[in-house]
Write a protein that holds these residues in place. Structure first.
Motif, PDB file in Angstrom:
ATOM      1  N   ASP A 240       0.864  -1.175   0.000  1.00 23.72           N
ATOM      2  CA  ASP A 240       0.000   0.000   0.000  1.00 23.72           C
ATOM      3  C   ASP A 240       0.903   1.228   0.000  1.00 23.72           C
ATOM      4  N   ALA A 241       0.794   2.051  -1.021  1.00 25.72           N
ATOM      5  CA  ALA A 241       1.678   3.207  -1.186  1.00 25.72           C
ATOM      6  C   ALA A 241       1.401   4.335  -0.188  1.00 25.72           C
ATOM      7  N   THR A 242       0.351   4.206   0.595  1.00 28.48           N
ATOM      8  CA  THR A 242       0.059   5.236   1.597  1.00 28.48           C
ATOM      9  C   THR A 242       0.517   4.815   2.988  1.00 28.48           C
ATOM     10  N   ASN A 243       1.048   3.608   3.117  1.00 31.16           N
ATOM     11  CA  ASN A 243       1.441   3.066   4.415  1.00 31.16           C
ATOM     12  C   ASN A 243       2.969   3.161   4.579  1.00 31.16           C
ATOM     13  N   PRO A 244       3.457   4.121   5.404  1.00 28.01           N
ATOM     14  CA  PRO A 244       4.909   4.305   5.527  1.00 28.01           C
ATOM     15  C   PRO A 244       5.640   3.084   6.090  1.00 28.01           C
ATOM     16  N   GLU A 245       5.007   2.335   6.972  1.00 21.61           N
ATOM     17  CA  GLU A 245       5.661   1.139   7.526  1.00 21.61           C
ATOM     18  C   GLU A 245       5.814   0.058   6.458  1.00 21.61           C
TER      19      GLU A 245
ATOM     20  N   ASN B 287      -0.556  12.791  -0.743  1.00 22.87           N
ATOM     21  CA  ASN B 287      -1.412  11.704  -0.265  1.00 22.87           C
ATOM     22  C   ASN B 287      -0.760  10.322  -0.345  1.00 22.87           C
ATOM     23  N   LEU B 288       0.573  10.289  -0.298  1.00 25.96           N
ATOM     24  CA  LEU B 288       1.321   9.034  -0.296  1.00 25.96           C
ATOM     25  C   LEU B 288       2.202   8.998   0.945  1.00 25.96           C
ATOM     26  N   ALA B 289       2.731   7.834   1.271  1.00 32.09           N
ATOM     27  CA  ALA B 289       3.656   7.727   2.400  1.00 32.09           C
ATOM     28  C   ALA B 289       4.830   8.675   2.154  1.00 32.09           C
ATOM     29  N   ASP B 290       5.217   9.428   3.180  1.00 32.41           N
ATOM     30  CA  ASP B 290       6.311  10.396   3.038  1.00 32.41           C
ATOM     31  C   ASP B 290       7.603   9.746   2.565  1.00 32.41           C
ATOM     32  N   ASN B 291       7.871   8.512   3.013  1.00 36.78           N
ATOM     33  CA  ASN B 291       9.118   7.841   2.633  1.00 36.78           C
ATOM     34  C   ASN B 291       9.068   7.264   1.217  1.00 36.78           C
ATOM     35  N   LEU B 292       7.984   7.487   0.514  1.00 39.13           N
ATOM     36  CA  LEU B 292       7.854   7.065  -0.879  1.00 39.13           C
ATOM     37  C   LEU B 292       8.124   8.227  -1.830  1.00 39.13           C
ATOM     38  N   ILE B 293       7.883   9.430  -1.349  1.00 32.15           N
ATOM     39  CA  ILE B 293       8.041  10.639  -2.153  1.00 32.15           C
ATOM     40  C   ILE B 293       9.516  11.051  -2.133  1.00 32.15           C
ATOM     41  N   ALA B 294      10.066  11.332  -3.324  1.00 31.61           N
ATOM     42  CA  ALA B 294      11.470  11.731  -3.436  1.00 31.61           C
ATOM     43  C   ALA B 294      11.707  13.078  -2.736  1.00 31.61           C
TER      44      ALA B 294
ATOM     45  N   ALA C 242      -3.096   3.666  -4.590  1.00 28.51           N
ATOM     46  CA  ALA C 242      -1.846   3.326  -5.267  1.00 28.51           C
ATOM     47  C   ALA C 242      -1.153   2.150  -4.584  1.00 28.51           C
ATOM     48  N   ILE C 243      -0.463   1.375  -5.401  1.00 28.52           N
ATOM     49  CA  ILE C 243       0.329   0.246  -4.911  1.00 28.52           C
ATOM     50  C   ILE C 243       1.771   0.452  -5.376  1.00 28.52           C
ATOM     51  N   VAL C 244       2.713   0.238  -4.468  1.00 31.39           N
ATOM     52  CA  VAL C 244       4.121   0.277  -4.845  1.00 31.39           C
ATOM     53  C   VAL C 244       4.384  -0.863  -5.817  1.00 31.39           C
ATOM     54  N   SER C 245       5.225  -0.593  -6.799  1.00 31.50           N
ATOM     55  CA  SER C 245       5.626  -1.616  -7.757  1.00 31.50           C
ATOM     56  C   SER C 245       7.104  -1.437  -8.043  1.00 31.50           C
ATOM     57  N   THR C 246       7.913  -2.235  -7.396  1.00 28.71           N
ATOM     58  CA  THR C 246       9.348  -2.197  -7.625  1.00 28.71           C
ATOM     59  C   THR C 246       9.800  -3.595  -8.011  1.00 28.71           C
TER      60      THR C 246
END
Length: 186
Positions: free
Chosen positions: A31-36, A94-101, A126-130
């Motif tokens: 989940d791209a909004t979940n910082p953990e 509106n995304l986890a802070d540690n996801l935003i550059a 949004a979903i992280v996709s790496t």
């Protein structure tokens, strides 16, 4: 497919990591909004959190939830491109802070893939996709090439398309609000 989507959604909603086939390569997602959850992705990949990750969204309406101002050219690119294209946008929100550059940008793709569409639509986010590899190692071109470390490091492996071969990751384009367009990865 619905049973797999339901299991993956349960893991995502509980802050877990999934391994799933995308429109490009096998991906590690959360989940791209979940910082953990995002932190767990960085830890699994052994990647510095200063290196941004890509997110997937269902459509342009969902895209606008995470980008303050979507340039019109972005919507044109999304509409006409015939290959997976990730766009880096200014002013992420509106995304986890540690996801935003650090420069407040975010890389987002609208995949042409039913599984990814269903996951993002039903998660309503949004979903992280790496790529499903440890940083610095080659991107696996198939499920069989994914390392045991990654397989054991996720909470759920989507049991679909294990035979799928992935040619290459998406193209990446940076679209700045000032009109500058830069191709990062053709």
């Amino acid at each position: 497919m619905q049973a797999e989507i339901n299991k993956a959604l349960e893991v995502l909603k509980n802050g877990g990591l999934i391994l799933y086939p995308t429109d490009t390569v096998w991906g590690i997602g959360c989940d791209a909004t979940n910082p953990e959850a995002v932190k767990k992705v960085y830890e699994l990949k052994k990647r510095e959190d200063s290196k941004a990750l890509i997110c997937l969204v269902a459509d342009d309406r969902m895209l606008k939830k995470y980008v303050k101002q979507v340039p019109l050219v972005a919507l044109n690119i999304i509409e006409v491109t015939d290959k997976p294209t990730t766009i880096i946008y200014d002013d992420a929100r509106n995304l986890a802070d540690n996801l935003i550059a650090d420069d407040q940008t975010i890389a987002i793709r609208i995949p042409d893939d039913e599984l990814c569409y269903q996951l993002t639509r039903r998660l309503n986010g949004a979903i992280v996709s790496t790529s499903a590899n440890i940083s610095g190692e080659p991107t696996p071109k198939s499920y069989k090439e994914i390392s045991q470390e990654v397989l054991k490091g996720v909470d759920y492996v989507v049991n679909l398309h294990h035979e799928k071969k992935c040619d290459k990751p998406s193209s990446i384009i940076k679209l700045s609000n000032n009109g500058v367009v830069k191709v990062i990865r053709p």
